[in-house]
Design an enzyme around this catalytic site. Structure first.
Site, PDB file in Angstrom:
ATOM      1  N   ASN A   8      48.711  27.173  40.268  1.00  0.00           N
ATOM      2  CA  ASN A   8      47.707  26.260  41.046  1.00  0.00           C
ATOM      3  C   ASN A   8      46.959  27.158  41.795  1.00  0.00           C
ATOM      4  O   ASN A   8      47.629  27.529  43.052  1.00  0.00           O
ATOM      5  CB  ASN A   8      48.619  25.162  41.710  1.00  0.00           C
ATOM      6  CG  ASN A   8      47.686  24.337  42.364  1.00  0.00           C
ATOM      7  OD1 ASN A   8      46.522  24.478  42.589  1.00  0.00           O
ATOM      8  ND2 ASN A   8      48.457  23.531  43.356  1.00  0.00           N
ATOM      9  N   LYS A  10      44.821  26.519  43.804  1.00  0.00           N
ATOM     10  CA  LYS A  10      44.189  25.632  44.979  1.00  0.00           C
ATOM     11  C   LYS A  10      42.708  26.436  45.480  1.00  0.00           C
ATOM     12  O   LYS A  10      42.190  26.405  44.463  1.00  0.00           O
ATOM     13  CB  LYS A  10      45.271  25.923  46.317  1.00  0.00           C
ATOM     14  CG  LYS A  10      46.885  25.612  45.778  1.00  0.00           C
ATOM     15  CD  LYS A  10      47.624  25.583  47.057  1.00  0.00           C
ATOM     16  CE  LYS A  10      49.220  25.398  46.483  1.00  0.00           C
ATOM     17  NZ  LYS A  10      49.823  24.643  47.368  1.00  0.00           N
ATOM     18  N   HIS A  93      48.724  15.915  43.566  1.00  0.00           N
ATOM     19  CA  HIS A  93      49.278  16.774  44.487  1.00  0.00           C
ATOM     20  C   HIS A  93      49.498  16.482  45.911  1.00  0.00           C
ATOM     21  O   HIS A  93      48.711  15.706  46.462  1.00  0.00           O
ATOM     22  CB  HIS A  93      48.508  18.134  44.185  1.00  0.00           C
ATOM     23  CG  HIS A  93      49.122  19.492  44.765  1.00  0.00           C
ATOM     24  ND1 HIS A  93      49.100  19.636  46.123  1.00  0.00           N
ATOM     25  CD2 HIS A  93      49.730  20.305  44.200  1.00  0.00           C
ATOM     26  CE1 HIS A  93      49.875  20.441  46.342  1.00  0.00           C
ATOM     27  NE2 HIS A  93      50.247  21.228  45.269  1.00  0.00           N
ATOM     28  N   GLU A  95      48.970  17.790  48.357  1.00  0.00           N
ATOM     29  CA  GLU A  95      47.795  18.136  49.425  1.00  0.00           C
ATOM     30  C   GLU A  95      46.544  17.050  49.348  1.00  0.00           C
ATOM     31  O   GLU A  95      45.761  16.908  50.330  1.00  0.00           O
ATOM     32  CB  GLU A  95      47.495  19.518  49.074  1.00  0.00           C
ATOM     33  CG  GLU A  95      48.355  20.501  49.764  1.00  0.00           C
ATOM     34  CD  GLU A  95      48.347  21.932  48.991  1.00  0.00           C
ATOM     35  OE1 GLU A  95      47.384  22.187  48.033  1.00  0.00           O
ATOM     36  OE2 GLU A  95      49.312  22.583  49.049  1.00  0.00           O
ATOM     37  N   GLU A 165      57.899  18.511  43.097  1.00  0.00           N
ATOM     38  CA  GLU A 165      57.431  19.182  44.401  1.00  0.00           C
ATOM     39  C   GLU A 165      57.808  18.921  45.772  1.00  0.00           C
ATOM     40  O   GLU A 165      57.030  18.160  46.406  1.00  0.00           O
ATOM     41  CB  GLU A 165      55.757  19.793  44.350  1.00  0.00           C
ATOM     42  CG  GLU A 165      55.443  20.128  43.022  1.00  0.00           C
ATOM     43  CD  GLU A 165      53.929  21.004  43.270  1.00  0.00           C
ATOM     44  OE1 GLU A 165      54.044  22.306  43.070  1.00  0.00           O
ATOM     45  OE2 GLU A 165      53.104  20.503  43.807  1.00  0.00           O
ATOM     46  N   GLY A 171      54.367  26.000  49.838  1.00  0.00           N
ATOM     47  CA  GLY A 171      53.873  26.824  50.841  1.00  0.00           C
ATOM     48  C   GLY A 171      54.561  27.393  51.817  1.00  0.00           C
ATOM     49  O   GLY A 171      54.114  28.025  52.904  1.00  0.00           O
ATOM     50  N   SER A 208      57.284  27.081  46.497  1.00  0.00           N
ATOM     51  CA  SER A 208      57.599  28.487  47.096  1.00  0.00           C
ATOM     52  C   SER A 208      58.418  29.051  45.784  1.00  0.00           C
ATOM     53  O   SER A 208      59.479  29.641  45.891  1.00  0.00           O
ATOM     54  CB  SER A 208      58.664  28.375  48.139  1.00  0.00           C
ATOM     55  OG  SER A 208      57.796  27.841  49.062  1.00  0.00           O
ATOM     56  N   GLY A 229      51.971  27.985  43.192  1.00  0.00           N
ATOM     57  CA  GLY A 229      50.643  28.198  44.050  1.00  0.00           C
ATOM     58  C   GLY A 229      50.702  29.409  44.468  1.00  0.00           C
ATOM     59  O   GLY A 229      50.072  30.356  43.742  1.00  0.00           O
ATOM     60  N   GLY A 230      51.040  29.826  45.836  1.00  0.00           N
ATOM     61  CA  GLY A 230      50.601  31.014  46.424  1.00  0.00           C
ATOM     62  C   GLY A 230      50.983  32.244  45.296  1.00  0.00           C
ATOM     63  O   GLY A 230      50.335  33.442  45.412  1.00  0.00           O
TER      64      GLY A 230
END
Ligand code: PGA
Length: 248
Positions: A8, A10, A93, A95, A165, A171, A208, A229-230
């Site tokens: 992802n 983002k 999601h 967010e 999640e 994150g 994470s 993600g990150g």
């Protein structure tokens, strides 16, 4: 067993950055069995899909609207995603829920519309820190699933992957322990099996995930992969996560 590893991105990467990333991905050894799905921003979907044509990687969107076309300024339809080369879409999601006020009902409508366009869904659920502290995460997750999937038919579940999640782990670098993640993914599978008589649902863990914790998570029997993600933005790190799923 082969895993599903979804990236992802983002709101990161311009189309030219995505093309560079995709070339780097293609230059790496593709000797893994996992299904890899890249979910870049809308503006990068078409170019990434073109670049990765012929590879085993799939493309997904990070959201979509529940209509195929019309006067909905600023929205992207599931039909557009499909025609741009996407086979998947992330919906629900946290967010989107936090910053764009998406409700379970709205997410349910989006899932329906995306399914009607032959997209596979990565449907996200998760509890926040307060809910985890109160130890009510099980009922929170079950309610999110029940309320969102209330109009989904049993036969549609084969196109849905659930991503567990926990919001407090997204994150933050505070990944859940593999045992805690296993417990929640198992709960989700049992719920879907009992209520929809569907034992094949795939459940990913997200929040994470990094190369250091990926293998221990992948070893858990109820965890079918990860939504990253990150750590997916760095191709070297993401390849390590993909490779962590080998021979499990
Ligand atoms: P993270 O995000 O890996 O950066 O924690 C996961 C996600 O939001 O899907």
């Amino acid at each position: 067993m082969s895993k599903i590893i979804a990236a992802n991105f983002k709101m990161n990467q311009t189309p030219s950055e995505t093309i560079k990333y995709a070339s780097e991905f293609l230059s790496k050894k593709q000797n893994f069995k996992s299904k890899v799905i890249f979910c870049p921003p809308f503006t990068s979907i078409y170019c990434m899909a073109e670049k990765l044509k012929g590879s085993t990687a799939k493309i997904g969107g990070q959201n979509c609207y529940f209509k195929n076309s019309g006067a909905f300024t600023g929205e992207i339809s599931p039909k557009m995603l499909k025609d741009s080369g996407a086979d998947y879409v992330i919906l629900g999601h946290s967010e989107r829920k936090t910053y764009f006020d998406e409700s379970n009902e709205l997410i349910g409508e989006k899932i329906k519309a995306a399914l009607a366009n032959n997209l596979h869904i990565i449907f996200c659920v998760g509890e926040n820190e307060n809910e985890r502290m109160k130890n009510i995460q099980n009922s929170v997750i079950i309610n999110q699933i029940k309320n969102t999937l209330k109009n989904i038919e049993k036969n549609e579940l084969k196109s849905i992957i659930i991503a567990y999640e926990p919001i407090w782990a997204i994150g933050t670098g505070k990944a859940i322990s593999p045992n805690q993640a296993e417990e929640m993914c198992k709960l989700i599978k049992e719920f879907i099996n009992k209520n929809y008589n569907h034992s094949q649902i795939k459940v990913l863990y997200g929040g994470s995930v990094k190369s250091e914790n990926a293998r221990d998570l992948f070893k858990m029997p109820s965890i079918d992969g990860a939504l990253v993600g990150g750590a997916s933005l760095d191709i070297e790190e993401f390849m390590k996560i993909i490779n962590a799923a080998k021979n499990i």
